[in-house]
Write a protein that holds these residues in place. Structure first.
Motif, short mmCIF file in Angstrom:
data_model
loop_
_atom_site.label_atom_id
_atom_site.label_comp_id
_atom_site.label_asym_id
_atom_site.label_seq_id
_atom_site.Cartn_x
_atom_site.Cartn_y
_atom_site.Cartn_z
N UNK A 13 20.77 38.00 24.18
CA UNK A 13 22.12 37.23 23.50
C UNK A 13 23.47 37.22 23.97
N UNK A 14 24.26 38.76 24.47
CA UNK A 14 25.27 39.37 25.14
C UNK A 14 25.59 39.39 26.45
N UNK A 15 24.16 39.33 26.95
CA UNK A 15 24.14 38.48 28.67
C UNK A 15 24.28 37.62 28.62
N UNK A 16 23.23 36.35 27.91
CA UNK A 16 23.93 35.03 28.05
C UNK A 16 25.41 34.77 27.56
N UNK A 17 25.87 35.26 26.43
CA UNK A 17 27.65 35.16 26.76
C UNK A 17 28.37 34.81 27.30
N UNK A 18 28.01 36.60 28.17
CA UNK A 18 29.37 36.73 29.12
C UNK A 18 28.61 36.07 30.53
N UNK A 19 27.34 35.19 30.32
CA UNK A 19 27.24 34.45 31.62
C UNK A 19 28.18 32.99 31.00
N UNK A 20 27.95 33.17 30.01
CA UNK A 20 28.19 31.60 29.95
C UNK A 20 30.08 31.15 30.14
N UNK A 21 30.15 32.31 29.68
CA UNK A 21 31.73 32.71 29.67
C UNK A 21 32.54 32.68 30.94
N UNK A 22 31.77 33.41 32.18
CA UNK A 22 31.83 33.37 33.69
C UNK A 22 31.75 32.09 34.36
N UNK A 23 30.47 31.01 33.55
CA UNK A 23 31.13 29.46 34.53
C UNK A 23 31.56 28.67 33.31
N UNK A 24 31.61 29.18 32.09
CA UNK A 24 33.83 28.64 31.50
C UNK A 24 34.68 28.60 32.05
N UNK A 25 35.02 30.04 32.62
CA UNK A 25 36.56 30.28 33.08
C UNK A 25 36.30 29.73 34.61
N UNK A 26 34.76 29.91 35.65
CA UNK A 26 34.90 29.16 36.98
C UNK A 26 35.15 27.82 36.42
N UNK A 27 34.92 26.97 35.90
CA UNK A 27 35.04 25.19 35.11
C UNK A 27 36.18 25.45 35.09
N UNK A 28 37.04 26.33 34.32
CA UNK A 28 38.68 25.44 34.32
C UNK A 28 38.98 26.40 35.10
N UNK A 29 38.57 27.08 36.43
CA UNK A 29 39.72 26.99 37.28
C UNK A 29 39.40 25.99 37.91
N UNK A 30 38.80 25.53 38.40
CA UNK A 30 38.25 24.71 39.69
C UNK A 30 39.55 22.90 38.92
N UNK A 31 39.22 23.19 37.58
CA UNK A 31 40.01 22.09 37.07
C UNK A 31 41.44 21.74 36.86
N UNK A 32 41.66 22.90 37.13
CA UNK A 32 43.45 24.16 36.86
C UNK A 32 43.94 22.83 37.58
N UNK A 33 44.20 22.48 38.40
CA UNK A 33 45.04 22.05 39.76
C UNK A 33 45.52 21.07 39.14
N UNK A 34 44.31 20.19 38.63
CA UNK A 34 44.60 18.84 38.33
C UNK A 34 44.84 18.44 37.00
N UNK A 35 45.03 19.69 35.65
CA UNK A 35 45.60 18.83 35.08
C UNK A 35 47.05 19.75 34.90
N UNK A 36 47.59 18.25 33.62
CA UNK A 36 49.07 18.49 33.63
C UNK A 36 49.74 20.01 32.61
N UNK A 37 50.60 19.71 33.56
CA UNK A 37 51.92 21.71 33.23
C UNK A 37 51.78 21.76 31.71
N UNK A 38 51.85 21.00 30.76
CA UNK A 38 52.16 20.91 29.39
C UNK A 38 50.01 22.09 28.62
N UNK A 39 49.37 21.16 28.85
CA UNK A 39 48.21 21.48 28.63
C UNK A 39 48.02 23.05 29.15
#
Length: 148
Positions: A13-39
């Motif tokens: 369970x802790x390993x799954x949580x860690x992998x999920x966190x890493x995936x979410x961070x990667x997805x947010x990093x990919x979308x970081x260029x497209x998000x408005x400044x205030x968000x």
């Protein structure tokens, strides 16, 4: 065998949580260029708050056991009596004791009022010119009702 399964499932369970966190961070990093400044600023502040909360929870988990023993069962709340079980029992029985004493005082006052009212009636009957037997007569009661 069941203990081993429980341990392995908690590790999974802790390993799954860690992998999920890493995936979410990667997805947010990919979308970081497209998000408005205030968000992106709101996300940055939320990320800093989450990191601060994680640090404090880790520090609390790593705190020595003596600190939690001093705080007692209430955690960060103020605990009267320092967690003394006898004080806690007394403190929980005190309201019940006060209630019983209050009811006894109310009963005593009620009895005194009834005795006082009966005494006033007795004084009025004995101090009157009519004999007490007159009040028992049904005709006299009708006489008093008709006078009113």
């Amino acid at each position: 065998m069941t203990q081993l399964k429980t341990f392995s499932s908690s590790v999974d369970a802790s390993g799954i949580e860690a992998r999920f966190g890493l995936r979410m961070a990667a997805m947010l990093n990919e979308q970081a260029d497209r998000t408005p400044h205030d968000i992106s600023e709101r996300l940055r502040v939320a990320r800093e708050q989450a990191i601060a909360r994680a640090r404090t929870s880790r520090q609390l988990a790593a705190a020595p056991a003596t600190a939690t023993q001093r705080l007692g069962r209430a955690g960060n709340a103020l605990m009267l009596g320092g967690g003394n079980p006898w004080f806690n029992r007394l403190a929980s029985a005190l309201p019940l004791l006060l209630l019983v004493v209050g009811l006894m005082v109310i009963d005593e006052l009620h009895d005194r009022q009834q005795i006082q009212a009966a005494a006033e009636v007795d004084v009025a009957l004995l101090g009157d010119e009519l004999p007490p037997d007159a009040y028992r007569d049904a005709g006299f009661v009708e006489f008093l009702k008709s006078r009113e």
